[in-house]
Design a protein around this motif. Structure first.
Motif, PDB file in Angstrom:
ATOM      1  N   GLN A 166       0.822  -1.202   0.000  1.00  0.00           N
ATOM      2  CA  GLN A 166       0.000   0.000   0.000  1.00  0.00           C
ATOM      3  C   GLN A 166       0.861   1.258   0.000  1.00  0.00           C
ATOM      4  O   GLN A 166       0.621   2.202  -0.752  1.00  0.00           O
ATOM      5  N   ARG A 167       1.895   1.259   0.815  1.00  0.00           N
ATOM      6  CA  ARG A 167       2.708   2.462   0.969  1.00  0.00           C
ATOM      7  C   ARG A 167       3.613   2.723  -0.225  1.00  0.00           C
ATOM      8  O   ARG A 167       3.781   3.865  -0.652  1.00  0.00           O
ATOM      9  N   LYS A 168       4.223   1.679  -0.749  1.00  0.00           N
ATOM     10  CA  LYS A 168       5.261   1.845  -1.763  1.00  0.00           C
ATOM     11  C   LYS A 168       4.763   1.709  -3.195  1.00  0.00           C
ATOM     12  O   LYS A 168       5.318   2.321  -4.101  1.00  0.00           O
ATOM     13  N   LEU A 169       3.741   0.882  -3.414  1.00  0.00           N
ATOM     14  CA  LEU A 169       3.308   0.639  -4.777  1.00  0.00           C
ATOM     15  C   LEU A 169       1.937   1.226  -5.090  1.00  0.00           C
ATOM     16  O   LEU A 169       1.505   1.217  -6.237  1.00  0.00           O
ATOM     17  N   GLY A 170       1.241   1.702  -4.074  1.00  0.00           N
ATOM     18  CA  GLY A 170      -0.063   2.304  -4.312  1.00  0.00           C
ATOM     19  C   GLY A 170      -1.171   1.302  -4.544  1.00  0.00           C
ATOM     20  O   GLY A 170      -2.265   1.663  -4.980  1.00  0.00           O
ATOM     21  N   GLY A 171      -0.914   0.027  -4.282  1.00  0.00           N
ATOM     22  CA  GLY A 171      -1.939  -0.999  -4.426  1.00  0.00           C
ATOM     23  C   GLY A 171      -2.444  -1.402  -3.056  1.00  0.00           C
ATOM     24  O   GLY A 171      -1.718  -2.030  -2.299  1.00  0.00           O
ATOM     25  N   GLY A 172      -3.654  -1.013  -2.712  1.00  0.00           N
ATOM     26  CA  GLY A 172      -4.143  -1.317  -1.377  1.00  0.00           C
ATOM     27  C   GLY A 172      -5.649  -1.502  -1.359  1.00  0.00           C
ATOM     28  O   GLY A 172      -6.337  -1.305  -2.348  1.00  0.00           O
ATOM     29  N   GLY A 173      -6.159  -1.881  -0.188  1.00  0.00           N
ATOM     30  CA  GLY A 173      -7.576  -2.164  -0.024  1.00  0.00           C
ATOM     31  C   GLY A 173      -7.792  -3.635   0.224  1.00  0.00           C
ATOM     32  O   GLY A 173      -7.005  -4.471  -0.225  1.00  0.00           O
ATOM     33  N   ASP A 174      -8.861  -3.961   0.947  1.00  0.00           N
ATOM     34  CA  ASP A 174      -9.024  -5.354   1.360  1.00  0.00           C
ATOM     35  C   ASP A 174      -9.156  -6.316   0.190  1.00  0.00           C
ATOM     36  O   ASP A 174      -8.602  -7.419   0.212  1.00  0.00           O
ATOM     37  N   PHE A 175      -9.835  -5.910  -0.885  1.00  0.00           N
ATOM     38  CA  PHE A 175      -9.935  -6.848  -2.001  1.00  0.00           C
ATOM     39  C   PHE A 175      -8.626  -6.944  -2.773  1.00  0.00           C
ATOM     40  O   PHE A 175      -8.327  -7.977  -3.378  1.00  0.00           O
ATOM     41  N   ALA A 176      -7.840  -5.879  -2.762  1.00  0.00           N
ATOM     42  CA  ALA A 176      -6.510  -5.962  -3.375  1.00  0.00           C
ATOM     43  C   ALA A 176      -5.671  -7.010  -2.657  1.00  0.00           C
ATOM     44  O   ALA A 176      -4.960  -7.800  -3.290  1.00  0.00           O
ATOM     45  N   TYR A 177      -5.757  -7.040  -1.330  1.00  0.00           N
ATOM     46  CA  TYR A 177      -5.015  -8.043  -0.561  1.00  0.00           C
ATOM     47  C   TYR A 177      -5.606  -9.435  -0.803  1.00  0.00           C
ATOM     48  O   TYR A 177      -4.876 -10.427  -0.890  1.00  0.00           O
ATOM     49  N   ALA A 178      -6.929  -9.485  -0.930  1.00  0.00           N
ATOM     50  CA  ALA A 178      -7.567 -10.771  -1.226  1.00  0.00           C
ATOM     51  C   ALA A 178      -7.137 -11.295  -2.589  1.00  0.00           C
ATOM     52  O   ALA A 178      -6.964 -12.509  -2.779  1.00  0.00           O
ATOM     53  N   MET A 180      -7.681  -4.390  -9.840  1.00  0.00           N
ATOM     54  CA  MET A 180      -7.100  -4.000 -11.123  1.00  0.00           C
ATOM     55  C   MET A 180      -5.954  -3.018 -10.912  1.00  0.00           C
ATOM     56  O   MET A 180      -4.915  -3.105 -11.575  1.00  0.00           O
ATOM     57  N   LYS A 181      -6.125  -2.090  -9.982  1.00  0.00           N
ATOM     58  CA  LYS A 181      -5.072  -1.122  -9.688  1.00  0.00           C
ATOM     59  C   LYS A 181      -3.831  -1.831  -9.158  1.00  0.00           C
ATOM     60  O   LYS A 181      -2.694  -1.491  -9.516  1.00  0.00           O
ATOM     61  N   THR A 182      -4.055  -2.821  -8.298  1.00  0.00           N
ATOM     62  CA  THR A 182      -2.930  -3.572  -7.741  1.00  0.00           C
ATOM     63  C   THR A 182      -2.230  -4.393  -8.817  1.00  0.00           C
ATOM     64  O   THR A 182      -0.999  -4.429  -8.891  1.00  0.00           O
ATOM     65  N   ALA A 183      -3.015  -5.064  -9.672  1.00  0.00           N
ATOM     66  CA  ALA A 183      -2.419  -5.852 -10.755  1.00  0.00           C
ATOM     67  C   ALA A 183      -1.563  -4.965 -11.656  1.00  0.00           C
ATOM     68  O   ALA A 183      -0.475  -5.366 -12.094  1.00  0.00           O
ATOM     69  N   ALA A 184      -2.038  -3.754 -11.920  1.00  0.00           N
ATOM     70  CA  ALA A 184      -1.268  -2.826 -12.749  1.00  0.00           C
ATOM     71  C   ALA A 184      -0.016  -2.346 -12.038  1.00  0.00           C
ATOM     72  O   ALA A 184       1.039  -2.173 -12.648  1.00  0.00           O
ATOM     73  N   ALA A 185      -0.126  -2.152 -10.710  1.00  0.00           N
ATOM     74  CA  ALA A 185       1.007  -1.631  -9.939  1.00  0.00           C
ATOM     75  C   ALA A 185       2.160  -2.610  -9.871  1.00  0.00           C
ATOM     76  O   ALA A 185       3.317  -2.208  -9.701  1.00  0.00           O
ATOM     77  N   ILE A 186       1.876  -3.916  -9.997  1.00  0.00           N
ATOM     78  CA  ILE A 186       2.928  -4.913  -9.852  1.00  0.00           C
ATOM     79  C   ILE A 186       3.292  -5.560 -11.186  1.00  0.00           C
ATOM     80  O   ILE A 186       3.868  -6.640 -11.224  1.00  0.00           O
ATOM     81  N   GLY A 187       2.965  -4.882 -12.286  1.00  0.00           N
ATOM     82  CA  GLY A 187       3.417  -5.361 -13.586  1.00  0.00           C
ATOM     83  C   GLY A 187       4.923  -5.222 -13.709  1.00  0.00           C
ATOM     84  O   GLY A 187       5.530  -4.279 -13.191  1.00  0.00           O
ATOM     85  N   ASP A 188       5.556  -6.161 -14.413  1.00  0.00           N
ATOM     86  CA  ASP A 188       7.011  -6.130 -14.571  1.00  0.00           C
ATOM     87  C   ASP A 188       7.496  -4.821 -15.189  1.00  0.00           C
ATOM     88  O   ASP A 188       8.520  -4.268 -14.791  1.00  0.00           O
TER      89      ASP A 188
END
Length: 294
Positions: A156-168, A238-246
């Motif tokens: 959440q802090r470093k990549l901007g991907g957060g929220g309970d469903f993002a963690y799920a 979707m935001k999390t998936a985008a944040a952790i793209g290579d």
């Protein structure tokens, strides 16, 4: 995401050695491994050595040549009682309930639930040493998912991907690797990677990871049908998936993008394959190994 009234999975091993997490990520979560976890975010998303996380090879030493700290393991009995532990337990239970139904129907395979190990800092796994710096991972030999909860806070802090469903979604992705193991895809893919050049092995790893994203989408399709998530939850994932793209992580860490070194897929690929599973609810739509266009 609605999870508070959901049942708790009995398949959680709580090995956290120092304290509990009082709430969902966003507050303090330090156990003295913040820097390691930041490295782990990149390592997990880029798959610096995917054989450590997927193939079951033993991790030797620590990040950057530094030895890993030792920690006494404490294992509690029964589901966790803290909020974040209960959240993980409920998400795991949702995965169990969905895949117990879907896997026999769509793959003619009985679902055998994995165990999820919560740990802090360092622990033991069937793949060798588990470290926070590795990020969440699935270990095929012992059929367990390993998770240090501080990963979510740093995500959440470093990549901007957060929220309970993002963690799920992250948990669903690791359970997706377990599905691959149960239906025989993961062992075959890992054997092929071991015989391949580095470039080809990376390409196979991308297909493994994108399929796990798609399987996470199949799970999401089913809990969406239960009324457990809404569009804002999907947007989080979707935001999390985008944040952790290579591509995004390589650009941020080294200033250039090297597609041949991808091991998890680009931001566009990860969001596409999660969406494919979410919209179809079908495992058959997740065959990343038979398509030329990822």
């Amino acid at each position: 995401m609605q999870w508070e009234d959901y049942r708790q999975s009995e398949n959680v091993e709580d090995r956290r050695g120092g304290g509990t997490y009082a709430g969902l990520p966003g507050g303090r979560g330090g156990v003295g491994i913040g820097t390691m976890v930041v490295l782990g975010l990149v390592g997990w998303a880029l798959g610096i050595d995917p054989r450590l996380l997927i193939g079951g090879a033993e991790l030797i030493g620590g990040i950057g040549g530094r030895s890993a700290p030792t920690q006494e393991t404490r294992q509690s009995s029964g589901p966790p009682s803290d909020e974040m532990g209960r959240f993980v337990s409920a998400v795991l239970a949702q995965n169990e309930d969905v895949w117990t139904k879907v896997l026999p129907q769509q793959a003619n395979t009985r679902y055998q639930a994995p165990r999820l190990v919560l740990f802090s800092g360092v622990d033991r796994s069937g793949c060798g040493t588990a470290q926070a710096a590795m990020g969440p991972f699935y270990c095929p030999p012992d059929k367990k998912v390993y998770l240090d909860l501080s990963f979510f806070q740093e995500m959440q802090r470093k990549l901007g991907g957060g929220g309970d469903f993002a963690y799920a979604y992250v948990i669903g992705h690791e359970v997706g690797h377990h599905i691959q193991n149960l239906i025989g895809i993961l062992p075959k893919a890992n054997q092929l990677r071991e015989r391949s050049s580095e470039r080809d092995a990376n390409a196979i790893s991308v297909r493994i990871e994108l399929q796990a994203d798609c399987f996470a989408g199949v799970w999401a399709n089913n809990i969406q049908a239960m009324g457990r998530i809404d569009q804002s939850d999907v947007d989080e994932a979707m935001k999390t998936a985008a944040a952790i793209g290579d591509d995004k992580l390589q650009k941020a860490s080294q200033g250039v993008v090297v597609p041949d070194s991808f091991t998890h897929g680009s931001s566009a690929q990860r969001t596409r394959w999660f969406t494919t599973g979410l919209r179809s609810g079908s495992m058959q739509s997740c065959d990343t190994f038979r398509t030329n266009q990822l």
